[in-house]
Design a protein around this motif. Structure first.
Motif, PDB file in Angstrom:
ATOM      1  N   LEU A  22       0.833  -1.193   0.000  1.00 22.59           N
ATOM      2  CA  LEU A  22       0.000   0.000   0.000  1.00 22.59           C
ATOM      3  C   LEU A  22       0.871   1.248   0.000  1.00 22.59           C
ATOM      4  N   VAL A  23       0.418   2.287  -0.694  1.00 24.15           N
ATOM      5  CA  VAL A  23       1.046   3.599  -0.594  1.00 24.15           C
ATOM      6  C   VAL A  23       0.134   4.424   0.314  1.00 24.15           C
ATOM      7  N   VAL A  24       0.720   4.971   1.383  1.00 21.81           N
ATOM      8  CA  VAL A  24      -0.081   5.671   2.385  1.00 21.81           C
ATOM      9  C   VAL A  24       0.363   7.116   2.549  1.00 21.81           C
ATOM     10  N   ALA A  25      -0.572   7.918   3.051  1.00 25.66           N
ATOM     11  CA  ALA A  25      -0.305   9.308   3.410  1.00 25.66           C
ATOM     12  C   ALA A  25      -0.413   9.401   4.930  1.00 25.66           C
ATOM     13  N   VAL A  26       0.637   9.890   5.550  1.00 27.03           N
ATOM     14  CA  VAL A  26       0.688   9.973   7.006  1.00 27.03           C
ATOM     15  C   VAL A  26       0.868  11.437   7.412  1.00 27.03           C
ATOM     16  N   VAL A  27      -0.057  11.939   8.207  1.00 24.61           N
ATOM     17  CA  VAL A  27       0.061  13.292   8.753  1.00 24.61           C
ATOM     18  C   VAL A  27       0.737  13.166  10.114  1.00 24.61           C
ATOM     19  N   HIS A  28       1.757  13.996  10.327  1.00 23.65           N
ATOM     20  CA  HIS A  28       2.528  13.894  11.562  1.00 23.65           C
ATOM     21  C   HIS A  28       3.112  15.243  11.941  1.00 23.65           C
ATOM     22  N   THR A  29       3.579  15.309  13.172  1.00 27.10           N
ATOM     23  CA  THR A  29       4.231  16.506  13.680  1.00 27.10           C
ATOM     24  C   THR A  29       5.417  16.072  14.522  1.00 27.10           C
ATOM     25  N   ASP A  30       6.294  17.011  14.818  1.00 26.70           N
ATOM     26  CA  ASP A  30       7.424  16.713  15.699  1.00 26.70           C
ATOM     27  C   ASP A  30       7.094  17.257  17.082  1.00 26.70           C
ATOM     28  N   ARG A  31       7.119  16.382  18.064  1.00 26.67           N
ATOM     29  CA  ARG A  31       6.892  16.799  19.448  1.00 26.67           C
ATOM     30  C   ARG A  31       7.990  16.203  20.309  1.00 26.67           C
ATOM     31  N   GLN A  32       8.782  17.076  20.873  1.00 28.25           N
ATOM     32  CA  GLN A  32       9.854  16.690  21.787  1.00 28.25           C
ATOM     33  C   GLN A  32      10.772  15.628  21.170  1.00 28.25           C
ATOM     34  N   GLY A  33      11.112  15.846  19.896  1.00 24.85           N
ATOM     35  CA  GLY A  33      12.036  14.948  19.224  1.00 24.85           C
ATOM     36  C   GLY A  33      11.432  13.646  18.736  1.00 24.85           C
ATOM     37  N   ARG A  34      10.136  13.495  18.852  1.00 26.71           N
ATOM     38  CA  ARG A  34       9.446  12.300  18.376  1.00 26.71           C
ATOM     39  C   ARG A  34       8.530  12.657  17.216  1.00 26.71           C
ATOM     40  N   THR A  35       8.376  11.726  16.308  1.00 20.63           N
ATOM     41  CA  THR A  35       7.418  11.902  15.227  1.00 20.63           C
ATOM     42  C   THR A  35       6.075  11.404  15.743  1.00 20.63           C
ATOM     43  N   ARG A  36       5.148  12.340  15.935  1.00 18.13           N
ATOM     44  CA  ARG A  36       3.836  11.986  16.481  1.00 18.13           C
ATOM     45  C   ARG A  36       2.850  11.886  15.331  1.00 18.13           C
ATOM     46  N   LEU A  37       2.293  10.692  15.140  1.00 16.46           N
ATOM     47  CA  LEU A  37       1.333  10.453  14.076  1.00 16.46           C
ATOM     48  C   LEU A  37      -0.027  11.001  14.462  1.00 16.46           C
ATOM     49  N   ILE A  38      -0.660  11.656  13.490  1.00 13.98           N
ATOM     50  CA  ILE A  38      -1.965  12.262  13.698  1.00 13.98           C
ATOM     51  C   ILE A  38      -3.032  11.499  12.917  1.00 13.98           C
ATOM     52  N   SER A  39      -2.707  11.119  11.688  1.00 12.32           N
ATOM     53  CA  SER A  39      -3.621  10.302  10.885  1.00 12.32           C
ATOM     54  C   SER A  39      -2.824   9.579   9.804  1.00 12.32           C
ATOM     55  N   ALA A  40      -3.419   8.510   9.297  1.00  3.05           N
ATOM     56  CA  ALA A  40      -2.811   7.737   8.205  1.00  3.05           C
ATOM     57  C   ALA A  40      -3.947   7.158   7.378  1.00  3.05           C
ATOM     58  N   ARG A  41      -3.766   7.207   6.068  1.00  2.00           N
ATOM     59  CA  ARG A  41      -4.823   6.747   5.167  1.00  2.00           C
ATOM     60  C   ARG A  41      -4.211   6.336   3.841  1.00  2.00           C
ATOM     61  N   PRO A  42      -4.955   5.581   3.041  1.00  2.00           N
ATOM     62  CA  PRO A  42      -4.484   5.333   1.678  1.00  2.00           C
ATOM     63  C   PRO A  42      -4.388   6.672   0.944  1.00  2.00           C
ATOM     64  N   THR A  43      -3.462   6.770   0.037  1.00  2.00           N
ATOM     65  CA  THR A  43      -3.277   8.019  -0.704  1.00  2.00           C
ATOM     66  C   THR A  43      -4.418   8.256  -1.692  1.00  2.00           C
ATOM     67  N   SER A  44      -4.595   9.519  -2.014  1.00  2.00           N
ATOM     68  CA  SER A  44      -5.520   9.890  -3.090  1.00  2.00           C
ATOM     69  C   SER A  44      -4.824   9.606  -4.421  1.00  2.00           C
ATOM     70  N   ARG A  45      -5.565   9.645  -5.491  1.00  2.00           N
ATOM     71  CA  ARG A  45      -4.990   9.429  -6.817  1.00  2.00           C
ATOM     72  C   ARG A  45      -3.875  10.449  -7.080  1.00  2.00           C
ATOM     73  N   ARG A  46      -4.119  11.703  -6.755  1.00  4.43           N
ATOM     74  CA  ARG A  46      -3.119  12.769  -6.984  1.00  4.43           C
ATOM     75  C   ARG A  46      -1.868  12.533  -6.146  1.00  4.43           C
ATOM     76  N   GLU A  47      -2.040  12.126  -4.901  1.00  7.91           N
ATOM     77  CA  GLU A  47      -0.880  11.844  -4.049  1.00  7.91           C
ATOM     78  C   GLU A  47      -0.071  10.665  -4.596  1.00  7.91           C
ATOM     79  N   ARG A  48      -0.768   9.639  -5.112  1.00  5.89           N
ATOM     80  CA  ARG A  48      -0.044   8.507  -5.727  1.00  5.89           C
ATOM     81  C   ARG A  48       0.746   8.960  -6.941  1.00  5.89           C
ATOM     82  N   GLU A  49       0.160   9.819  -7.764  1.00  5.04           N
ATOM     83  CA  GLU A  49       0.865  10.337  -8.944  1.00  5.04           C
ATOM     84  C   GLU A  49       2.123  11.088  -8.527  1.00  5.04           C
TER      85      GLU A  49
END
Length: 92
Positions: free
Chosen positions: A55-82
């Protein structure tokens, strides 16, 4: 190091069919991180990556105190896959 909120992980599993424990695998290979957007005073990035050949996924994340904090993850849209496939083609 990765971190996430367990309630958000459960909600993500219900909505998209996979959890953050799988989503973090997108960071292990070739991935593309788009410029951060400010959401509620927090810089949030979107990373597009491949989880093996599954699967190709899109992951929304932020940096908090030196850690990558995941906020959401989903399959990519057609445009994101392109965008991602174009990135992969340039990188190989």
């Amino acid at each position: 190091m990765f971190a996430w909120d367990e309630a958000k992980d459960k909600a993500n599993r219900r909505k998209h069919g996979f959890g953050f424990d799988l989503a973090v695998r997108a960071f292990k290979g070739q991935c593309l991180t788009l410029p951060a957007r400010n959401v509620g005073g927090e810089a949030r990035s979107l990373t597009i990556g491949r989880i093996e050949d599954l699967l190709v996924v899109a992951v929304v994340h932020t940096d908090r105190q030196g850690r990558t904090r995941l906020i959401s993850a989903r399959p990519t849209s057609r445009r994101e896959r392109e965008i991602f496939h174009g990135f992969e083609a340039r990188e190989t």
